[in-house]
Structures are given as structure tokens and as C-alpha cells.
Design a protein around this motif. Structure first.
Motif, PDB file in Angstrom:
ATOM      1  N   LEU A   6      77.989  -4.868  -3.642  1.00 50.34           N
ATOM      2  CA  LEU A   6      79.432  -4.765  -3.945  1.00 50.34           C
ATOM      3  C   LEU A   6      79.985  -3.719  -4.705  1.00 50.34           C
ATOM      4  O   LEU A   6      81.225  -3.692  -4.644  1.00 50.34           O
ATOM      5  CB  LEU A   6      79.505  -6.193  -4.520  1.00 50.34           C
ATOM      6  CG  LEU A   6      79.232  -7.507  -4.066  1.00 50.34           C
ATOM      7  CD1 LEU A   6      79.473  -8.564  -5.041  1.00 50.34           C
ATOM      8  CD2 LEU A   6      79.887  -7.813  -2.835  1.00 50.34           C
ATOM      9  N   LYS A   7      79.389  -2.702  -4.834  1.00 51.92           N
ATOM     10  CA  LYS A   7      79.390  -1.560  -5.847  1.00 51.92           C
ATOM     11  C   LYS A   7      80.624  -0.821  -5.066  1.00 51.92           C
ATOM     12  O   LYS A   7      81.688  -0.352  -5.870  1.00 51.92           O
ATOM     13  CB  LYS A   7      78.421  -0.744  -5.899  1.00 51.92           C
ATOM     14  CG  LYS A   7      78.606   0.583  -6.821  1.00 51.92           C
ATOM     15  CD  LYS A   7      77.339   1.354  -7.187  1.00 51.92           C
ATOM     16  CE  LYS A   7      77.676   2.261  -8.197  1.00 51.92           C
ATOM     17  NZ  LYS A   7      76.370   2.953  -8.630  1.00 51.92           N
ATOM     18  N   PRO A   8      80.701  -0.531  -3.741  1.00 51.11           N
ATOM     19  CA  PRO A   8      81.858   0.131  -3.143  1.00 51.11           C
ATOM     20  C   PRO A   8      83.248  -0.191  -3.496  1.00 51.11           C
ATOM     21  O   PRO A   8      84.413   0.254  -4.056  1.00 51.11           O
ATOM     22  CB  PRO A   8      81.614   0.336  -1.878  1.00 51.11           C
ATOM     23  CG  PRO A   8      80.119   0.305  -1.636  1.00 51.11           C
ATOM     24  CD  PRO A   8      79.770  -0.722  -2.716  1.00 51.11           C
ATOM     25  N   ARG A   9      83.400  -1.680  -3.453  1.00 52.44           N
ATOM     26  CA  ARG A   9      84.683  -2.115  -3.793  1.00 52.44           C
ATOM     27  C   ARG A   9      84.991  -2.312  -5.217  1.00 52.44           C
ATOM     28  O   ARG A   9      86.205  -2.068  -5.598  1.00 52.44           O
ATOM     29  CB  ARG A   9      84.558  -3.852  -3.711  1.00 52.44           C
ATOM     30  CG  ARG A   9      84.500  -4.291  -1.905  1.00 52.44           C
ATOM     31  CD  ARG A   9      84.438  -5.481  -1.774  1.00 52.44           C
ATOM     32  NE  ARG A   9      84.223  -5.744  -0.238  1.00 52.44           N
ATOM     33  CZ  ARG A   9      83.681  -6.722   0.153  1.00 52.44           C
ATOM     34  NH1 ARG A   9      83.366  -7.900  -0.381  1.00 52.44           N
ATOM     35  NH2 ARG A   9      83.518  -6.946   1.569  1.00 52.44           N
ATOM     36  N   ALA A  12      86.391   1.336  -6.147  1.00 53.09           N
ATOM     37  CA  ALA A  12      87.649   1.441  -5.501  1.00 53.09           C
ATOM     38  C   ALA A  12      88.599   0.961  -6.554  1.00 53.09           C
ATOM     39  O   ALA A  12      89.588   1.534  -6.847  1.00 53.09           O
ATOM     40  CB  ALA A  12      87.960   0.634  -4.274  1.00 53.09           C
ATOM     41  N   LEU A  13      88.287  -0.179  -7.446  1.00 56.19           N
ATOM     42  CA  LEU A  13      89.230  -0.959  -8.403  1.00 56.19           C
ATOM     43  C   LEU A  13      89.379   0.359  -9.475  1.00 56.19           C
ATOM     44  O   LEU A  13      90.184   0.483 -10.046  1.00 56.19           O
ATOM     45  CB  LEU A  13      88.787  -2.112  -8.820  1.00 56.19           C
ATOM     46  CG  LEU A  13      88.844  -3.199  -7.758  1.00 56.19           C
ATOM     47  CD1 LEU A  13      88.197  -4.572  -8.275  1.00 56.19           C
ATOM     48  CD2 LEU A  13      90.418  -3.588  -7.398  1.00 56.19           C
ATOM     49  N   LEU A  14      88.245   0.863  -9.754  1.00 58.86           N
ATOM     50  CA  LEU A  14      88.078   1.809 -10.977  1.00 58.86           C
ATOM     51  C   LEU A  14      88.503   3.259 -10.910  1.00 58.86           C
ATOM     52  O   LEU A  14      88.845   4.016 -11.847  1.00 58.86           O
ATOM     53  CB  LEU A  14      86.672   2.067 -11.290  1.00 58.86           C
ATOM     54  CG  LEU A  14      85.857   0.595 -12.038  1.00 58.86           C
ATOM     55  CD1 LEU A  14      84.607   0.820 -12.051  1.00 58.86           C
ATOM     56  CD2 LEU A  14      86.630  -0.015 -13.448  1.00 58.86           C
ATOM     57  N   PRO A  16      91.176   4.866  -9.961  1.00 59.26           N
ATOM     58  CA  PRO A  16      92.442   5.494 -10.658  1.00 59.26           C
ATOM     59  C   PRO A  16      92.212   5.906 -12.233  1.00 59.26           C
ATOM     60  O   PRO A  16      92.713   6.678 -12.605  1.00 59.26           O
ATOM     61  CB  PRO A  16      93.611   4.537 -10.542  1.00 59.26           C
ATOM     62  CG  PRO A  16      93.093   3.604  -9.307  1.00 59.26           C
ATOM     63  CD  PRO A  16      91.813   3.606  -9.377  1.00 59.26           C
ATOM     64  N   MET A  17      91.625   4.741 -12.920  1.00 60.76           N
ATOM     65  CA  MET A  17      91.313   4.862 -14.311  1.00 60.76           C
ATOM     66  C   MET A  17      90.334   6.019 -14.318  1.00 60.76           C
ATOM     67  O   MET A  17      90.354   7.011 -15.334  1.00 60.76           O
ATOM     68  CB  MET A  17      90.692   3.636 -14.742  1.00 60.76           C
ATOM     69  CG  MET A  17      90.309   3.780 -16.222  1.00 60.76           C
ATOM     70  SD  MET A  17      89.295   2.340 -16.879  1.00 60.76           S
ATOM     71  CE  MET A  17      87.889   2.570 -15.882  1.00 60.76           C
ATOM     72  N   VAL A  18      89.120   6.370 -13.542  1.00 65.23           N
ATOM     73  CA  VAL A  18      88.169   7.362 -13.552  1.00 65.23           C
ATOM     74  C   VAL A  18      89.041   8.678 -13.367  1.00 65.23           C
ATOM     75  O   VAL A  18      88.888   9.785 -14.198  1.00 65.23           O
ATOM     76  CB  VAL A  18      87.131   7.246 -12.510  1.00 65.23           C
ATOM     77  CG1 VAL A  18      86.204   8.329 -12.579  1.00 65.23           C
ATOM     78  CG2 VAL A  18      86.320   5.869 -12.914  1.00 65.23           C
ATOM     79  N   GLY A  19      89.913   8.938 -12.862  1.00 58.49           N
ATOM     80  CA  GLY A  19      90.713   9.921 -12.518  1.00 58.49           C
ATOM     81  C   GLY A  19      91.417  10.288 -13.852  1.00 58.49           C
ATOM     82  O   GLY A  19      91.538  11.468 -14.334  1.00 58.49           O
ATOM     83  N   ARG A  20      92.192   9.450 -14.425  1.00 52.60           N
ATOM     84  CA  ARG A  20      92.440   9.717 -15.618  1.00 52.60           C
ATOM     85  C   ARG A  20      91.707   9.932 -16.809  1.00 52.60           C
ATOM     86  O   ARG A  20      91.929  10.930 -17.535  1.00 52.60           O
ATOM     87  CB  ARG A  20      93.518   8.278 -16.226  1.00 52.60           C
ATOM     88  CG  ARG A  20      94.545   8.159 -15.450  1.00 52.60           C
ATOM     89  CD  ARG A  20      95.713   6.969 -15.956  1.00 52.60           C
ATOM     90  NE  ARG A  20      95.001   5.902 -15.887  1.00 52.60           N
ATOM     91  CZ  ARG A  20      94.835   4.750 -14.959  1.00 52.60           C
ATOM     92  NH1 ARG A  20      95.352   5.237 -13.660  1.00 52.60           N
ATOM     93  NH2 ARG A  20      94.348   3.690 -14.992  1.00 52.60           N
ATOM     94  N   ASN A  69      78.730   2.143 -16.120  1.00 59.66           N
ATOM     95  CA  ASN A  69      77.805   2.759 -15.143  1.00 59.66           C
ATOM     96  C   ASN A  69      78.531   3.254 -13.699  1.00 59.66           C
ATOM     97  O   ASN A  69      78.086   4.235 -13.383  1.00 59.66           O
ATOM     98  CB  ASN A  69      76.685   1.550 -14.794  1.00 59.66           C
ATOM     99  CG  ASN A  69      75.775   1.567 -15.796  1.00 59.66           C
ATOM    100  OD1 ASN A  69      75.728   2.515 -16.871  1.00 59.66           O
ATOM    101  ND2 ASN A  69      74.683   0.591 -15.907  1.00 59.66           N
ATOM    102  N   ALA A  70      79.288   2.454 -13.309  1.00 61.66           N
ATOM    103  CA  ALA A  70      80.084   2.860 -12.139  1.00 61.66           C
ATOM    104  C   ALA A  70      81.089   4.222 -12.569  1.00 61.66           C
ATOM    105  O   ALA A  70      81.108   5.031 -11.941  1.00 61.66           O
ATOM    106  CB  ALA A  70      80.960   1.672 -11.478  1.00 61.66           C
ATOM    107  N   VAL A  71      81.587   4.078 -13.738  1.00 60.73           N
ATOM    108  CA  VAL A  71      82.435   5.174 -14.045  1.00 60.73           C
ATOM    109  C   VAL A  71      81.534   6.416 -14.199  1.00 60.73           C
ATOM    110  O   VAL A  71      82.207   7.656 -13.690  1.00 60.73           O
ATOM    111  CB  VAL A  71      83.129   5.054 -15.422  1.00 60.73           C
ATOM    112  CG1 VAL A  71      83.829   5.969 -16.042  1.00 60.73           C
ATOM    113  CG2 VAL A  71      84.283   3.753 -15.168  1.00 60.73           C
TER     114      VAL A  71
END
Length: 192
Positions: A6-9, A12-14, A16-20, A69-71
Motif C-alpha cells: 500500500l506504500k505507493p498510495r 502520494a498523500l505525503l 506535497p508535504m515532502v516537497g515543502r 519512514n516514507a518521508v
């Protein structure tokens, strides 16, 4: 099939925040270290207080840690922060975090140090088996995300109800068996 799929989904939610975060100068290694330090701090708190109510923090922290961990991975891959040091910090931080978070369960009835210790060791072995091949293996049946789900549920139960019923003793031997199977699956897949 594991929760890892489920990690790709989730990413995808994270995104925009990771870009910031990247624009603000936050590094993948900082996030990795924060996740490990937070896990060690929570584990120490659970061992020191010995209060079942504090176990309610386990599912909350495990969810936050999965996000961290995803971030850190997204910062490394998508924002040019990938490094050899980061790879070491990531793998070592994960096993240290797991050990710190699982160890306090040894103090909760009907669990004990023997089986909880076996689960901690087998978790480390399964992650080690995952990194030894030509590519990182995430095979199950009990990967990192699956363990987080189990220990989060146990933390919630303990936090709300206190000690578990005697039959819950079998949870740790079953987890140990599933971790042994996970290790075998990762080695077999790595050898193919």
C-alpha cells in the motif's frame, strides 16, 4: 501480500508535504534520526513507567513512524538526498526502533522476556535477510508494516484494557514463526 504494497498510495498523500519539507531544508537523514530517537524515547518511557495507559502511545507513534519512514525515503529519492550514510541510518534506525518499541511488551502479562526477545531478534534477522541480496527484499508474511500493525493493535489493547488474557501468550510464538517464514522467503527470493 503485505501492508508494504500500500506504500505507493501512502506516498502520494505525503508528496506535497515532502516537497515543502525539502524546500525548508529538512534532510532525509534528519527525519530518519528523529524517527529512531522518538522510538527509543517511547520505549524507554514504557519501560520506566510500567503503566499500561502509556501503551496507547504505541499505535500513534507507529503510525507517525511509518509516515516518517516514507518521508525520509521520498526526500532521499525524489529530492537528491540519497547517500550511503542515509542507507545505513535507514536500516539501522529501523531495527533499533523496532527493538526499542517491542522490548517493553516483555513486561506485559502474559508475554515474557523469552518470546518477546525472540521476536526482536527474528525481526532484526528478517530485516538483515532483506538487505543482503542484490536488491532490497520486502517479502512477508510479517514485514515491518505488518509488525507495526500487530504491535500497534497490542499497544491499543493493553492501553485500554491492561494485561491481556492468558491465551494471548501464543501471539509471540506465532509472530516468531511468521518472522522465521519471512526470513526464509526473503532469502529464497534473494537467491533467485
Amino acid at each position: 501480500m503485505t501492508l508494504y504494497e500500500l506504500k505507493p498510495r501512502f506516498q502520494a498523500l505525503l508528496r506535497p508535504m515532502v516537497g515543502r519539507m525539502a524546500a525548508a531544508g529538512i534532510t532525509a537523514n534528519q527525519v530518519t534520526l528523529a524517527a529512531a530517537l522518538g522510538s527509543v524515547a517511547l520505549g524507554a518511557l514504557l519501560l520506566a513507567t510500567r503503566s499500561h495507559a502509556w501503551f496507547l502511545l504505541v499505535p500513534l507513534w507507529l503510525l507517525l513512524r511509518m509516515g516518517l519512514n516514507a518521508v525520509d525515503g521520498m526526500l532521499a529519492r525524489e529530492h537528491g538526498q540519497k547517500s550511503r550514510l542515509g542507507a545505513y541510518l535507514n536500516e539501522l534506525g529501523d531495527v533499533v526502533s523496532d527493538a526499542a518499541l517491542y522490548a517493553p511488551f516483555a513486561l506485559v502479562a502474559p508475554f515474557g522476556p523469552g518470546w518477546v526477545g525472540a521476536v526482536v531478534v527474528l525481526s532484526v534477522v528478517s530485516e538483515f535477510a532483506g538487505v543482503l541480496g542484490a536488491e532490497r527484499r520486502y517479502d512477508g508474511p510479517l514485514g515491518k508494516s505488518d509488525r507495526a500493525l500487530v504491535f500497534g493493535a497490542l499497544g491499543l489493547w493493553i492501553g485500554l484494557a491492561g494485561p491481556l488474557p492468558g491465551a494471548a501468550f501464543w501471539i509471540m510464538p506465532i509472530l516468531a514463526l511468521l518472522l522465521a517464514a519471512t526470513t526464509v522467503n526473503r532469502v529464497r527470493a534473494g537467491l533467485r
